[in-house]
Design a protein around this motif. Structure first.
Motif, mmCIF file in Angstrom:
data_model
loop_
_atom_site.group_PDB
_atom_site.id
_atom_site.type_symbol
_atom_site.label_atom_id
_atom_site.label_comp_id
_atom_site.label_asym_id
_atom_site.label_seq_id
_atom_site.Cartn_x
_atom_site.Cartn_y
_atom_site.Cartn_z
ATOM 1 N N SER A 235 17.484 -46.743 -76.143
ATOM 2 C CA SER A 235 18.300 -47.475 -75.553
ATOM 3 C C SER A 235 18.159 -49.089 -75.817
ATOM 4 N N LYS A 238 20.264 -49.282 -79.203
ATOM 5 C CA LYS A 238 21.831 -49.393 -78.724
ATOM 6 C C LYS A 238 21.819 -51.023 -78.921
ATOM 7 N N GLU A 239 20.964 -52.166 -78.062
ATOM 8 C CA GLU A 239 21.539 -52.662 -76.918
ATOM 9 C C GLU A 239 21.485 -53.757 -77.745
ATOM 10 N N GLN A 240 20.407 -53.987 -78.950
ATOM 11 C CA GLN A 240 20.322 -54.972 -80.121
ATOM 12 C C GLN A 240 21.853 -54.641 -80.717
ATOM 13 N N LYS A 242 24.072 -53.891 -80.339
ATOM 14 C CA LYS A 242 26.415 -52.974 -79.773
ATOM 15 C C LYS A 242 26.864 -53.738 -80.415
ATOM 16 N N HIS A 243 27.094 -54.753 -80.935
ATOM 17 C CA HIS A 243 27.789 -55.201 -81.546
ATOM 18 C C HIS A 243 28.315 -55.074 -83.610
ATOM 19 N N HIS A 245 29.166 -51.443 -86.453
ATOM 20 C CA HIS A 245 29.794 -50.749 -86.476
ATOM 21 C C HIS A 245 29.020 -49.518 -86.420
ATOM 22 N N PRO A 246 28.837 -48.157 -85.885
ATOM 23 C CA PRO A 246 28.244 -47.315 -85.678
ATOM 24 C C PRO A 246 28.114 -46.185 -87.494
#
Length: 335
Positions: A235, A238-240, A242-243, A245-246
């Protein structure tokens, strides 16, 4: 665990600690009073230690019963410093069964479970294993420094048995990995999270997130979670990220992919202080450690040039740029 709880239920073992075991627990309060009087800056929660001792002695009684049934000649553990393993070791010692702790991660002179025991009893420590099976000279010397003159608790260099098994059987080490084939044009960076990673957010943000943003399109990042903190670290990452691209990174659960296969595809490894640092050396892969605990743990390897220390994103990017994937089957870890 289920067998232990069943045995505890049918025998009332929790309420049947021996008088000697009870006496040892009572002495904890005397010791805590001594510390408060003479070393007020040392804080010990006697009630917590009492609970741990009760668990340890309960496991000792259970394993005493189980070992009598099984009659093994040797008992192996991979982390000796928790109540279950210590109870098993104590029961084994009373029955004359040899115990061996298999190294599971980084040890050395900064690991408080394996080093700096300055005044151990000559006969050895009852809740420590008879033998410490370690990977290398570095770990051997940290234990031997305090254990060399004891009757037991001795280290031996047996190597990394799990890595040796993987080498012998080529477990997960084939090159048939279509996922990594798709990103092989990029540098592949493996970042392994540590058990204490949650306390190092600022270092991560100031170094790794900056490096990720500055290397987009040239680098693929694999963030491998620690097995004890999978959900919380997932979690948080994912926050870190978030900007980002996967397609530029993967968050990897520890059992999702074989670690040795991932290392075989990696150009460079980065961590706070994970023991994957040592395993990476077996693949000819260097590591960048980014916090002071990591520096202390791997000071020997840093001085030898096998591990880097940096908290500067530009320097980390430069080290990534000059790294390379070792296509040889295996390298030899320096010991």
């Amino acid at each position: 665990d289920n067998l232990f709880y069943f045995y505890e239920f049918i025998s009332g073992i929790k309420n049947r600690l021996t008088s000697r075991q009870r006496k040892l627990i009572i002495h904890l309060h005397e010791f805590n009073l001594f510390l408060k009087t003479n070393y007020s800056y040392i804080k010990i929660d006697a009630s917590t230690i009492e609970v741990v001792c009760e668990q340890l002695f309960s496991y000792q009684n259970f394993f005493n019963w189980l070992l009598v049934q099984l009659r093994p000649r040797h008992v192996f553990v991979d982390i000796f410093y928790h109540p279950k393993a210590m109870g098993l070791i104590l029961a084994s010692r009373k029955l004359g069964i040899k115990t061996i702790d298999i190294q599971h991660g980084v040890q050395g002179s900064y690991h408080n479970a394996y080093s700096n025991w300055n005044n151990p009893p000559q006969k050895g420590v009852d809740i420590f294993p008879d033998i410490f099976w370690v990977w290398d000279n570095f770990s051997f010397n940290a234990i031997n420094k305090w254990a060399m003159n004891l009757e037991t608790n001795h280290p031996i260099i047996g190597g990394n048995i799990f890595l040796s098994m993987a080498k012998a059987k080529n477990m997960g080490l084939n090159n048939n990995n279509k996922f990594y084939e798709s990103v092989k044009a990029k540098k592949i960076v493996l970042f392994t999270m540590s058990i204490n990673s949650d306390n190092l957010n600022l270092i991560f943000t100031d170094t790794i997130i900056k490096a990720v943003n500055q290397s987009l399109g040239k680098t693929f990042w694999i963030f491998r979670l620690h097995p004890q903190h999978i959900d919380s670290q997932y979690s948080w990452l994912k926050e870190q990220l978030k900007h980002i691209h996967p397609s530029d990174y993967e968050i990897q659960k520890p059992f999702q992919k074989n670690l040795y296969q991932v290392l075989k595809e990696t150009d460079i490894h980065i961590t706070f202080e994970s023991s994957v640092t040592i395993e990476a050396l077996s693949f000819g892969i260097k590591t960048i450690v980014i916090n002071m605990d990591g520096y202390d743990y791997y000071k020997y390897y840093i001085e030898k040039g096998y591990v880097y220390f940096s908290q500067d994103s530009d320097e980390i990017l430069a080290l990534i740029e000059k790294s390379f994937r070792n296509n040889a089957a295996f390298g030899d870890a320096p010991v």
